[in-house]
Write a protein that holds these residues in place. Structure first.
Motif, mmCIF file in Angstrom:
data_model
loop_
_atom_site.group_PDB
_atom_site.id
_atom_site.type_symbol
_atom_site.label_atom_id
_atom_site.label_comp_id
_atom_site.label_asym_id
_atom_site.label_seq_id
_atom_site.Cartn_x
_atom_site.Cartn_y
_atom_site.Cartn_z
ATOM 1 N N ASN A 48 0.817 -1.215 0.000
ATOM 2 C CA ASN A 48 0.000 0.000 0.000
ATOM 3 C C ASN A 48 0.843 1.252 0.000
ATOM 4 O O ASN A 48 1.690 1.438 0.854
ATOM 5 C CB ASN A 48 -0.887 0.034 1.246
ATOM 6 N N ASP A 57 2.155 2.029 3.841
ATOM 7 C CA ASP A 57 1.606 1.315 4.993
ATOM 8 C C ASP A 57 2.221 -0.068 5.006
ATOM 9 O O ASP A 57 2.157 -0.790 4.012
ATOM 10 C CB ASP A 57 0.091 1.165 4.845
ATOM 11 N N THR A 58 2.833 -0.457 6.116
ATOM 12 C CA THR A 58 3.402 -1.792 6.189
ATOM 13 C C THR A 58 2.747 -2.568 7.315
ATOM 14 O O THR A 58 2.603 -2.076 8.428
ATOM 15 C CB THR A 58 4.926 -1.724 6.424
ATOM 16 N N GLU A 59 2.348 -3.804 6.977
ATOM 17 C CA GLU A 59 1.711 -4.668 7.974
ATOM 18 C C GLU A 59 2.764 -5.375 8.814
ATOM 19 O O GLU A 59 2.616 -5.540 10.011
ATOM 20 C CB GLU A 59 0.884 -5.729 7.254
ATOM 21 N N HIS A 60 3.794 -5.866 8.120
ATOM 22 C CA HIS A 60 4.831 -6.651 8.789
ATOM 23 C C HIS A 60 6.140 -5.866 8.796
ATOM 24 O O HIS A 60 6.399 -5.102 7.875
ATOM 25 C CB HIS A 60 5.035 -7.987 8.072
ATOM 26 N N ASP A 91 8.222 -5.832 5.569
ATOM 27 C CA ASP A 91 7.640 -5.388 4.297
ATOM 28 C C ASP A 91 8.462 -4.325 3.591
ATOM 29 O O ASP A 91 8.630 -4.358 2.371
ATOM 30 C CB ASP A 91 6.221 -4.861 4.528
ATOM 31 N N SER A 128 7.931 -12.246 8.398
ATOM 32 C CA SER A 128 6.629 -12.558 7.817
ATOM 33 C C SER A 128 6.724 -13.740 6.879
ATOM 34 O O SER A 128 7.185 -13.623 5.759
ATOM 35 C CB SER A 128 6.116 -11.343 7.062
#
Lengths: 193, 576
Positions: free
Chosen positions: A29, A51-54, A57, A186
């Motif tokens: 993202n 935007d990073t989830e992990h 990333d 991840s």
């Protein structure tokens, strides 16, 4: 969490498309993206907020960015001392003396500038850290914002360390390679049929 | 020397060592074709019947030889027909250059006749692509395209050239000197710290295993791989594209890994305490469930593409470099090791595999089983042929029953899984390696996707053999329907043409084989024909590729072939 990446890319047609397409097809993202010239006519600079989830990333996307032939260097400024700047132009309804006084006062307090005054509206310009810009906008909101334009963030790391490859000296992705070894946990392999 | 853009294209291809191109003409590429008249003594053009075929031929050419394959097409539909071939080459890292005609510069963006945004369409399926808008950049661009295609992690590069750029005439000076790409410097050597870390893990391991992939052959690291494995006495499991990286009859080779891999190889991966991944990328067809993948092992990953390291599987030591170079750094520092107990364990697992092997154990039942066909083709070609496959059951049986001894002898679409790849790839391979015996081993489904190239094979009188493994089903899909969709066979039974008559219509000699006894004679007959020959093997319809790791399941959770081989219990595929 948000990550801040700066990419130096060759100033060639289609480069922006390549970078954006990469984020799309790898399902990362992009929060904001700014592109502009540098002191070298053949090199453009992108600031990408993602935007990073992990935790891993940002490293992954940096590795993928390096695969693009036109990408010269990528820096992850997320955890580094850096200067961030966002610019906003805000058009406010100012039909009476009170609102004009208010806008003058807010503008002064936030170090913003009035760049245009008409009979009914005023345009102000503010530049600064995104938080600063945000709170200025919140102050103005009750007055009635008619129109607003923001540039998105540009970032630059503090200190002497510069993005070397703009000078085409070091061509190995040293910074990226060093960060390859450490963390990022991840294990999100896909398992579709 | 005054040359047109069209002539510059051919001049550049010749300087890159290109001697054959696969293509299809059309309006926007016509100037280039017209200029070809001047160069027919140095470049042979193969007229394909569909541009997808051209890309697969160029791909097969590249895989068989290691040289860059070249395909040419016109704008619009010509170029879009190449997308599948580009994606195939991209997934398997094949060096390829595609040249497409484009509408004239002033027509770009006007929805002109046969206009497509080709650089846009092909952006995600090429390593890089170009739209040449200035004839002065044409020669340099083509040079750069070949450089990018063949170096680093190889891949396909597309050069889109507007018609007026082809027509323009300039003073041609070939651009010599180094190629300057500040953002493209493929890595070579490993860092000392990484080497030390890897050596420590190797020394400490009790149950190590090497995972060898396509990168071994891409990097030309076959000898280095063998040395490494022999010094450290480490067993080797291969990815499907890793087949040929080392002689599969080598005592250290366990076999192919993954969804339809050798059970012993998958068991060893799950039990190992060290994975040494060399030039492979932990594809989901290789790992199964990544959460339970090789849970107790430390992991070393040597890989030229840094984005592959820690992408699917977290590793302890990631070495970003050229595999042959890295192994040449590592090998002299290795100490001789032994892993006897580990090998005994692997041999036990292999015993079990052999017991279930249909080819070794089945009694003559008068039926023609696809694995028999593949095993016999292997036998009667002395295991020395270059084979190409489509995708599906026959592909997995090829991988299981045609052990390859040399690199670049198995050409198969591993990453993208492109049906229709096998037959055109075989044509391309034969052009690259005319001395090799080439067999296209294809399914009845995949073959029908690109069978129009029978005309190309005939026109070129190319000496390849086509073996159709015909079960009148889309066999692998049917297998999934049987195992996971309660035998609801929707859209998989096929009413096929008479392949023998079809081949004969193209002027290609063909035979149909229905019993195992006929295989030897048929293979010999096909080999004796100078030109294309087609064999149709009518095989049992309800066979299943074993073992199988269901998609997303744990790698050790394999469905095995029932030990009762002759009268298989078709109603219960899970019966063991």
């Amino acid at each position: 969490m948000k990550s801040t990446l700066v990419a130096l890319v060759e100033n060639k047609p289609g480069v922006l498309n390549r970078v954006v397409s990469l984020f799309r097809r790898r399902a990362f993202n992009m929060d904001s993206l700014t592109v502009g010239r540098t002191h070298r006519p053949d090199v453009s600079r992108m600031t990408i907020i993602m935007d990073t989830e992990h935790p891993g990333d940002a490293k992954k996307i940096i590795m993928h960015l390096y695969k693009l032939i036109d990408v010269i260097e990528v820096q992850n400024l997320t955890d580094q001392a850096r200067i961030n700047r966002d610019l906003a132009l805000i058009k406010i309804r100012t039909t009476d003396a009170i609102s004009r006084n208010n806008i003058t006062e807010f503008t002064y307090r936030y170090g913003a500038r009035i760049v245009d005054i008409g009979p009914d509206v005023t345009i102000v310009e503010i530049t600064g850290e995104p938080d600063h810009v945000e709170s200025f906008i919140r102050e103005l909101e009750p007055m009635g914002i008619i129109e607003m334009a923001r540039t998105g963030l540009v970032s630059m790391g503090r200190g002497v360390r510069s993005m070397k490859k703009a000078d085409h000296e070091s061509k190995r992705h040293t910074a990226a390679l060093l960060s390859l070894q450490s963390n990022g946990n991840s294990n999100n392999g896909s398992t579709g049929g | 020397m005054k040359l047109s853009g069209a002539e510059i294209i051919w001049e550049c291809l010749i300087r890159e060592g290109v001697d054959v191109v696969f293509g299809y003409p059309g309006g926007a590429i016509l100037p280039t074709y017209d200029a070809l008249n001047k160069y027919t003594d140095r470049i042979h053009h193969v007229l394909v019947r569909h541009e997808q075929g051209a890309t697969h031929m160029a791909d097969g050419y590249a895989r068989a030889s290691g040289r860059v394959g070249v395909a040419i097409a016109t704008s619009g539909p010509g170029a879009t027909n190449m997308v599948t071939g580009l994606a195939t080459a991209m997934m398997d890292s094949t060096p390829m250059v595609c040249i497409t005609g484009q509408v004239p510069l002033n027509a770009i963006g006007t929805d002109a006749f046969q206009e497509t945004d080709v650089t846009g369409c092909t952006l995600p399926v090429t390593k890089h692509n170009y739209l040449v808008t200035d004839i002065h950049e044409l020669a340099y661009t083509i040079r750069e395209a070949f450089h990018i295609a063949r170096t680093g992690r190889p891949g396909p590069v597309l050069v889109d050239i507007p018609k007026d750029v082809q027509n323009q005439v300039i003073d041609f000076i070939y651009p010599e000197g180094p190629i300057e790409l500040p953002g493209y410097q493929p890595p070579k050597e490993a860092h000392e710290a990484d080497l030390v870390a890897a050596l420590e893990l190797i020394k400490a391991a009790q149950k190590p295993i090497i995972l060898a992939g396509h990168g071994v052959t891409m990097s030309g690291a076959e000898k280095e791989l063998r040395d490494f494995a022999e010094i450290t006495q480490t067993p080797i499991a291969l990815t499907i594209l890793g087949k040929g990286a080392i002689d599969e009859k080598h005592p250290l080779v366990i076999g192919m890994m993954g969804m339809h891999g050798e059970a012993a190889a998958n068991q060893a991966i799950q039990e190992a305490d060290l994975l040494i991944a060399l030039g492979m990328r932990f594809d989901d067809r290789v790992t199964g469930n990544t959460k339970s993948y090789s849970p107790n092992s430390r992991k070393i990953h040597v890989e030229i593409d840094p984005s592959e390291i820690n992408k699917n599987i977290q590793v302890d030591v990631g070495i970003n470099g050229d595999l042959a170079t890295v192994l040449r750094q590592l090998n002299p520092r290795l100490k001789s090791l032994e892993h006897k107990a580990w090998f005994r364990q692997i041999m036990d697992w292999k015993e079990d595999t052999n017991m279930r092997d249909i080819v070794q154990n089945s009694l003559p039942d008068g039926k023609l089983w696809a694995p028999h066909v593949i095993a016999d083709i292997w036998k009667f070609t002395g295991g020395e042929a270059v084979t190409s496959t489509d995708v599906g059951q026959h592909q997995m049986w090829e991988a299981q029953y045609y052990p390859h001894a040399r690199p670049r002898t198995l050409l198969t679409s591993g990453g993208l899984g492109t049906m229709g790849f096998g037959f055109p790839a075989a044509i391309g391979a034969k052009f690259a390696m005319p001395e090799e015996e080439v067999w296209a081993i294809v399914g009845d489904g995949g073959f029908q996707m690109t069978l129009c190239e029978l005309a190309t094979a005939k026109q070129e009188n190319i000496n390849i053999n086509i073996a159709i493994i015909n079960n009148a089903y889309l066999g692998m899909v049917r297998q999934w329907q049987q195992m996971f969709y309660n035998e609801r066979y929707i859209a998989t039974p096929m009413v096929n043409p008479d392949f023998v008559l079809l081949a004969e219509a193209y002027g290609i000699p063909a035979r149909r084989i229905t019993t195992r006894e006929e295989i030897e004679g048929a293979v010999e007959w096909a080999r004796s024909i100078n030109g294309p020959a087609l064999l149709e093997f009518v095989v049992e319809q309800h066979d299943i590729v074993y073992p199988m790791v269901p998609a997303g399941a744990d790698l050790h959770d394999m469905i095995r072939r029932p030990t009762d081989l002759v009268s298989q219990d078709w109603d219960n595929p899970n019966a063991v």
